[in-house]
Design an enzyme around this catalytic site. Structure first.
Site, PDB file in Angstrom:
ATOM      1  CG  ASN A   7      -1.900   1.078   1.283  1.00  0.00           C
ATOM      2  OD1 ASN A   7      -1.843   2.001   0.455  1.00  0.00           O
ATOM      3  ND2 ASN A   7      -2.807   1.016   2.224  1.00  0.00           N
ATOM      4  CE  LYS A  14      -0.231   2.611   6.736  1.00  0.00           C
ATOM      5  NZ  LYS A  14      -1.540   3.099   6.363  1.00  0.00           N
ATOM      6  NE  ARG A  93      -6.388   1.448  -0.380  1.00  0.00           N
ATOM      7  CZ  ARG A  93      -6.537   2.495   0.401  1.00  0.00           C
ATOM      8  NH1 ARG A  93      -5.558   2.870   1.182  1.00  0.00           N
ATOM      9  NH2 ARG A  93      -7.671   3.143   0.434  1.00  0.00           N
ATOM     10  CG  HIS A 182     -13.545   3.131   2.371  1.00  0.00           C
ATOM     11  ND1 HIS A 182     -14.343   4.088   2.944  1.00  0.00           N
ATOM     12  CD2 HIS A 182     -12.291   3.409   2.756  1.00  0.00           C
ATOM     13  CE1 HIS A 182     -13.596   4.928   3.641  1.00  0.00           C
ATOM     14  NE2 HIS A 182     -12.339   4.539   3.538  1.00  0.00           N
ATOM     15  CG  ASN A 213      -8.543   8.412  10.763  1.00  0.00           C
ATOM     16  OD1 ASN A 213      -9.043   9.040  11.707  1.00  0.00           O
ATOM     17  ND2 ASN A 213      -7.435   7.714  10.872  1.00  0.00           N
ATOM     18  NE  ARG A 243     -10.955  12.390   3.667  1.00  0.00           N
ATOM     19  CZ  ARG A 243     -10.893  11.094   3.377  1.00  0.00           C
ATOM     20  NH1 ARG A 243     -11.891  10.502   2.755  1.00  0.00           N
ATOM     21  NH2 ARG A 243      -9.845  10.395   3.712  1.00  0.00           N
ATOM     22  CG  ASP A 284      -8.207   9.237  18.604  1.00  0.00           C
ATOM     23  OD1 ASP A 284      -9.171   8.514  18.956  1.00  0.00           O
ATOM     24  OD2 ASP A 284      -7.040   8.841  18.598  1.00  0.00           O
ATOM     25  N   GLY A 334     -16.359   1.886  13.586  1.00  0.00           N
ATOM     26  CA  GLY A 334     -17.435   0.894  13.464  1.00  0.00           C
ATOM     27  C   GLY A 334     -17.180  -0.333  14.321  1.00  0.00           C
ATOM     28  CG  ASN A 336     -12.509  -0.556  18.154  1.00  0.00           C
ATOM     29  OD1 ASN A 336     -12.364  -1.631  18.730  1.00  0.00           O
ATOM     30  ND2 ASN A 336     -11.770  -0.205  17.117  1.00  0.00           N
ATOM     31  CD  GLU A 387      -9.350  -1.245   3.647  1.00  0.00           C
ATOM     32  OE1 GLU A 387      -8.914  -0.850   4.741  1.00  0.00           O
ATOM     33  OE2 GLU A 387      -9.657  -0.480   2.726  1.00  0.00           O
TER      34      GLU A 387
END
Ligand code: ADP
Length: 407
Positions: A7, A14, A93, A182, A213, A243, A284, A334, A336, A387
């Site tokens: 990614n 990553k 990705r 996504h 995020n 955003r 956060d 979603g 947590n 993902e």
């Protein structure tokens, strides 16, 4: 065999390395601050004895090529891979595939050109994704590089959902339409939801909510995406970390005309200074939950607006689908935040949606779970997204498919 997933961002890469026989993660890590004086390289891997090892080094990594070189060298040194021929595929990705890419695609020159052609639609992401692809194609031409697109899953949307009510030429000449993002995450959790519901994905009607995020909602009919909340770019839809999501487009003219803001300032305002951060000064959700518990009114409002917007999309997508098997919560928030899940579904009992408070309180349980009451007609599921695994499996399937076709 193994599959490496990359990614590539503008200053980071990553990665995760999967075994294809059981899809276990053999190694994962990240190169960060590429191009700065001191870059950071973090790696975690399972050694030959099955013990997890980690390392963290700081050194200069001037380019993506050097970063990928470094990752492969480290995987070899740590004996995670012996020879490069052990790699069945490298999955990349790619954020935007435009209308061209509807499925994972093995990259050749024409594919590189097609990804480059849609770069104006994702100027921040596609160039970095392409950089990673070009490096692996140069370094390891014998290993298929497979592009897996965030937009591909949503290519099944009907035109009534993807077209904006704008003059036709903007679509015909400039491809201005809803694409959605996504997709890899929505597709992954949809498949897991089907498994939990005990029926084929092709028979499932779902609303999947990826709340991290970045955040987006997707309506899934018979296993296919038929509507999604992100649009031409990932700015539209739900309230996100920084955003704004949906707003009256006239706000942009107002900001330009009455406050004298330049377009770049407006872009920055909507992408980086809005959302949770804009409403309460923090992006956060863990911190916002704590602040709200301590009575902070702005934090309470941030949670309220976020949940209100999610509920609006649940209602809209339920109406679009007509029948609903499950709502799926995923992404950092979603998975947590029981508060957001609870408030988003509050008052929807008449629609057959009823959360069980005890199940919703996650405690130590972090895995896949059903949080609706036994009477709830619509099941409410929490499914951790993955993902990277989805990219690895799609990349592998793409190469196996080609191998089969050429036999
Ligand atoms: P990204 O989109 O960057 O991958 P994530 O999916 O990791 O983001 O989600 C990040 C969000 O998840 C942050 O707002 C973070 O506060 C939130 N989050 C993570 N853990 C919790 C938790 N235990 N409770 C509430 N929110 C959480």
């Amino acid at each position: 065999m193994k599959v490496l997933v990359l990614n590539s961002g503008s200053s980071s890469i990553k990665y995760q390395l999967f075994e294809t026989h059981d899809w276990a993660v053999r190694a994962h890590g990240a190169v960060a601050r590429i191009g700065e004086a001191l870059s950071e390289f973090k790696e975690s891997w399972v050694d030959a004895d099955g013990t997890r090892q980690t390392q963290h080094v700081e050194r200069a990594i001037p380019s993506h090529r050097a970063g990928i070189d470094h990752i492969i060298a480290s995987l070899r040194t740590n004996r995670v891979i012996g020879d490069i021929s052990e790699l069945a595929a490298i999955g990349h990705r790619v954020v935007h595939g435009g209308e061209h890419f509807k499925s994972p695609t093995i990259v050749d020159e024409a594919v590189v050109a097609a990804i480059r052609a849609v770069t104006p639609l994702a100027p921040l992401h596609n160039p970095a994704n392409l950089e990673g692809i070009e490096v692996t194609r140069r370094l390891f031409p014998q290993v298929p590089s497979v592009a897996v697109f965030d937009t591909a899953f949503h290519q099944t949307m009907p035109r009534t959902a993807y077209r904006y009510a704008l003059p036709e030429w903007l679509y015909l000449e400039h491809r201005i339409r809803r694409y959605g993002f996504h997709g890899t995450s929505h597709h992954y959790v949809a498949k897991r939801a089907a498994a939990m519901l005990g029926k084929p994905l092709e028979d499932c009607h779902l609303i999947t909510l990826h709340l991290g995020n970045g955040a987006s909602a997707t309506a899934i009919r018979d296993g296919n995406s038929v509507d999604t909340s992100m649009g031409l770019t990932p700015l539209e839809g739900l309230v996100m970390g920084t955003r704004s999501g949906d707003l009256d487009p006239a706000i942009l003219f107002y900001l330009a005309k009455n406050l004298g803001l330049e377009m770049t300032a407006i872009e920055d305002l909507l992408n980086r200074q809005s959302g949770l951060l804009g409403i309460c000064g923090v992006n956060d959700m863990r911190e916002i939950d704590r602040m709200a518990e301590d009575g902070d009114d702005r934090a309470e409002l941030a949670i309220g607006i976020t949940a209100h917007r999610i509920k609006k999309y649940i209602g809209a997508y339920y109406a679009e689908l007509g029948r609903l098997d499950a709502i799926v919560f995923t992404g950092g928030i979603g998975e947590n935040s029981m508060e957001i899940r609870c408030r988003a579904c509050e008052g929807l009992e008449t629609l057959g949606i009823k959360i069980d408070d005890r199940s919703n309180f996650c405690g130590e349980h972090r895995g896949e779970r059903c949080i609706s009451t036994p009477e709830s007609q619509v099941r409410v599921l929490v499914i951790p997204t993955n993902e990277e695994l989805e990219i690895a499996q799609q990349a592998f399937d793409a190469t196996v498919g080609v191998a089969r076709a050429t036999q």
